[in-house]
Design an enzyme around this catalytic site. Structure first.
Site, short mmCIF file in Angstrom:
data_model
loop_
_atom_site.label_atom_id
_atom_site.label_comp_id
_atom_site.label_asym_id
_atom_site.label_seq_id
_atom_site.Cartn_x
_atom_site.Cartn_y
_atom_site.Cartn_z
N LYS A 174 0.92 -1.14 0.03
CA LYS A 174 -0.07 0.07 -0.14
C LYS A 174 0.88 1.13 0.09
O LYS A 174 1.54 1.60 1.05
CB LYS A 174 -0.92 0.09 1.22
N GLU A 177 -0.58 7.65 -0.08
CA GLU A 177 -1.66 8.31 -0.85
C GLU A 177 -1.09 9.44 -1.53
O GLU A 177 -1.64 9.87 -2.49
CB GLU A 177 -2.92 8.25 -0.23
N CYS A 282 13.81 10.08 8.21
CA CYS A 282 13.88 9.40 9.41
C CYS A 282 15.17 9.58 9.91
O CYS A 282 15.22 9.40 10.95
CB CYS A 282 13.24 8.23 9.47
P1 NAD Z 1 2.18 8.29 8.24
O1 NAD Z 1 2.52 7.35 9.44
O2 NAD Z 1 1.36 9.56 8.43
O3 NAD Z 1 1.81 7.44 6.95
C1 NAD Z 1 2.61 6.14 6.71
C2 NAD Z 1 1.61 5.10 6.13
O4 NAD Z 1 0.58 4.72 7.02
C3 NAD Z 1 0.81 5.69 4.77
O5 NAD Z 1 0.76 4.82 3.91
C4 NAD Z 1 -0.62 5.91 5.54
O6 NAD Z 1 -1.60 5.75 4.39
C5 NAD Z 1 -0.78 5.12 6.32
N1 NAD Z 1 -1.75 5.35 7.45
C6 NAD Z 1 -2.03 6.54 7.91
N2 NAD Z 1 -2.78 6.58 9.27
C7 NAD Z 1 -2.96 5.22 9.36
C8 NAD Z 1 -3.69 4.59 10.35
N3 NAD Z 1 -4.65 5.29 11.22
N4 NAD Z 1 -3.71 3.28 10.39
C9 NAD Z 1 -2.98 2.67 9.46
N5 NAD Z 1 -2.53 3.16 8.44
C10 NAD Z 1 -2.18 4.68 8.35
O7 NAD Z 1 3.61 8.81 7.91
P2 NAD Z 1 4.16 9.70 6.79
O8 NAD Z 1 3.84 11.07 6.93
O9 NAD Z 1 3.89 9.07 5.24
O10 NAD Z 1 5.75 9.55 6.52
C11 NAD Z 1 6.49 10.26 7.52
C12 NAD Z 1 6.97 9.54 8.85
O11 NAD Z 1 7.85 8.37 8.49
C13 NAD Z 1 7.68 10.27 9.62
O12 NAD Z 1 7.30 10.34 10.93
C14 NAD Z 1 9.14 9.60 9.50
O13 NAD Z 1 10.09 9.56 10.56
C15 NAD Z 1 8.51 8.11 9.30
N6 NAD Z 1 9.68 7.33 8.55
C16 NAD Z 1 10.28 6.33 9.37
C17 NAD Z 1 11.17 5.62 8.85
C18 NAD Z 1 12.08 4.48 9.65
O14 NAD Z 1 12.76 3.89 9.19
N7 NAD Z 1 11.93 4.67 11.02
C19 NAD Z 1 11.38 5.65 7.56
C20 NAD Z 1 10.94 6.65 6.59
C21 NAD Z 1 9.84 7.38 7.24
#
Ligand code: NAD
Length: 485
Positions: A174, A177, A282
């Site tokens: 997935k 979006e 991240c």
């Molecule tokens: P996000 O958590 O908003 O979304 C990530 C994914 O989860 C998306 O596909 C989204 O559609 C889905 N999602 C959103 N809400 C959800 C819910 N309630 N239940 C299930 N799925 C849901 O993150 P983002 O804004 O896309 O990415 C940025 C974040 O990702 C930052 O916090 C960053 O630090 C983190 N990140 C972490 C790593 C790591 O390796 N630790 C790597 C890349 C990004």
């Protein structure tokens, strides 16, 4: 609209979702409406899982040496289409072309690792008593799923795609979006590389479909990468439904700078770390802990930061909301008494007035209790805290709930060792601003930056995407029978 509406990719074909609910895909570079992305229903997910489940028996029985041939070809296709893929990443995510090229180069490295998997999953065999051998084999899990974030539209999906599939699993992914276009193109490359239909499937959507993935009875394992808030929800939901889960969350990475650090190199590394990908990594430097008098280095960081120009060598942040959130953090720090040495608020790029840019920002005299010191900002902002000792600096790092990365800048080996030993983070840098381990070493943080055991890439991913089968074998009756056999 520049591109056709995004479709799901199920059983080797692009298909419309069964709902007509969509979101716009907007380029952060200039606000152009690029496409729409469907918010798929659980019916769409069911179709994808069915396709993956049906493809699994044949794919998992294909010898691994044959399976990885797909990834040798995929690697070549990533190389061949590198410029096109990089342009697409830049367009939908907002990062610079240079950063997008680097992202595809990392995908190539990840794929090279997958191509080496036959050398790493040979299993073990030992004659445990006369005429009796024990043997282990690594067996794929079945249908696995990955839920990925917006900040690396190609790299984070490629943390899991090559390894999970080369190890014999079939997959549902997935995309975020916000950036679904790059993965759509990647699906066509996997098909061109010869991946059989059904082995790889894309279901687009938002949290609703991610939640359905975590509850689907035919999905064996889920990886998640995104914010800590959602990582916790996904980990809890997936494990509640008896799935194996590894959920990587957000971060607040601390860089400890000692007075003996090489000024030029330190300033360049810290600036690149905090501003690269507009701070939306991240592994980005987010908090700097200055030990003693390092004003000469802070001055150089400011000089370096001023060379980072939005729209030139600094990309956009993902959305208007992100820009507003980041600027709000800076304003709040200023109101609380911190000093803004370089101010990135209100950045605009001529001709791209609808782009969402934030300039590099250096905030000094930040106190550990301020929001800019504690929370993930996810923008090109570094918060500097002042301390008098290395012990105090490490205590600040230890107090933050995250644990992705920590770095130290020094020329002194024992200070570096002290930080390696004491920092509470999964990935440590010594004079390195973005200490991402490269293959075959695995990627993964600690504490609130990761839920579940093991890491997501490298050798650790073998553990995650397979399970062990142990056989005890006796062919010769003369081996006899006793309580050990
Ligand atoms: P996000 O958590 O908003 O979304 C990530 C994914 O989860 C998306 O596909 C989204 O559609 C889905 N999602 C959103 N809400 C959800 C819910 N309630 N239940 C299930 N799925 C849901 O993150 P983002 O804004 O896309 O990415 C940025 C974040 O990702 C930052 O916090 C960053 O630090 C983190 N990140 C972490 C790593 C790591 O390796 N630790 C790597 C890349 C990004």
């Amino acid at each position: 609209m520049k591109y056709n509406p995004v479709q799901n990719y199920i059983n080797g074909k692009f298909v419309d979702a069964t709902t007509d609910k969509t979101l716009d895909v907007i380029s952060p570079l200039d606000g152009t409406r690029l496409s729409t992305v469907p918010l798929s229903s659980s019916d769409d997910l069911n179709k994808a899982v069915k396709a993956a489940k049906e493809a699994f028996p044949k794919w998992s029985k294909t010898p691994i040496k044959e399976r990885v041939q797909v990834f040798f070809r995929y690697k070549y296709l990533l190389e061949k289409n590198l410029d096109e893929l990089a342009a697409l990443i830049s367009e939908e995510n907002g990062k610079t072309i240079g950063e997008s090229v680097a992202e595809i180069e990392k995908c190539i490295e990840l794929t090279e690792f997958a191509c080496s998997l036959p050398q790493l999953v040979t299993g073990e065999l030992l004659e445990v008593s006369k005429g009796i051998e024990c043997r282990t084999e690594r067996i794929p899990l079945g249908v696995v799923a990955s839920i990925v974030p917006f900040n690396f539209p190609a790299m984070v999906p490629n943390w899991t795609i090559p390894n999970a599939i080369a190890l014999g699993n079939c997959m549902i992914i997935k995309p975020s979006e916000k950036v679904p276009l790059t993965l759509t193109r990647i699906a066509t490359l996997l098909k061109e590389a010869g991946l059989p239909d059904g082995v790889f499937n894309i279901v687009n959507g938002n949290s609703e479909i991610a939640t359905a993935i975590c509850a689907h009875p035919d999905i064996e394992a889920v990886t998640f990468v995104g914010s800590t808030k959602v990582a916790k929800i996904v980990y809890q939901t997936a494990t509640y439904n008896f799935k194996q889960c590894l959920a990587l969350g957000g971060a607040k990475n601390h860089l400890i700078v000692l007075p003996d650090a090489k000024p030029e190199m330190t300033a360049q590394n810290i600036t690149a770390s905090m501003s690269g990908c507009a701070g939306q990594r991240c592994m980005a430097a987010s908090a700097m802990v200055a030990v003693g008098d390092v004003d000469h280095i802070i001055n150089k960081i400011c000089e370096e930061a001023k060379k980072v120009v939005p729209g030139k060598n600094l990309g956009a942040v993902i959305s208007k909301q992100s820009k507003e959130r980041i600027e709000q953090y800076i304003t709040e720090a200023e109101q609380q008494g911190a000093k803004i040495l370089v101010d990135g608020r209100g950045a605009t790029v001529e001709g791209k007035e609808n782009g969402t840019y934030v300039g590099p920002t250096v905030i000094d005299f930040v106190k550990p209790e301020m929001s800019v010191a504690k929370e993930e900002i996810f923008g090109p902002v570094i918060s500097i805290m002042r301390t008098n000792s290395l012990e105090e600096a490490v205590a600040i790092e230890n107090n933050n709930p995250y644990g992705n990365a920590a770095s130290v800048f020094t020329q002194n080996g024992s200070y570096a060792r002290f930080v390696i030993d004491k920092a509470s983070a999964g990935m440590i840098g010594v004079n390195v601003g973005v200490p991402v381990p490269r293959e075959p070493f695995s990627f993964g943080g600690w504490n609130e930056s990761k839920f579940g055991s093991g890491d997501i890439t490298g050798k650790s991913s073998i553990e995650f995407f397979t399970r062990l089968k142990k056989s005890t074998i006796k062919w010769n009756p003369e081996a006899g029978t006793n309580w050990m056999s």
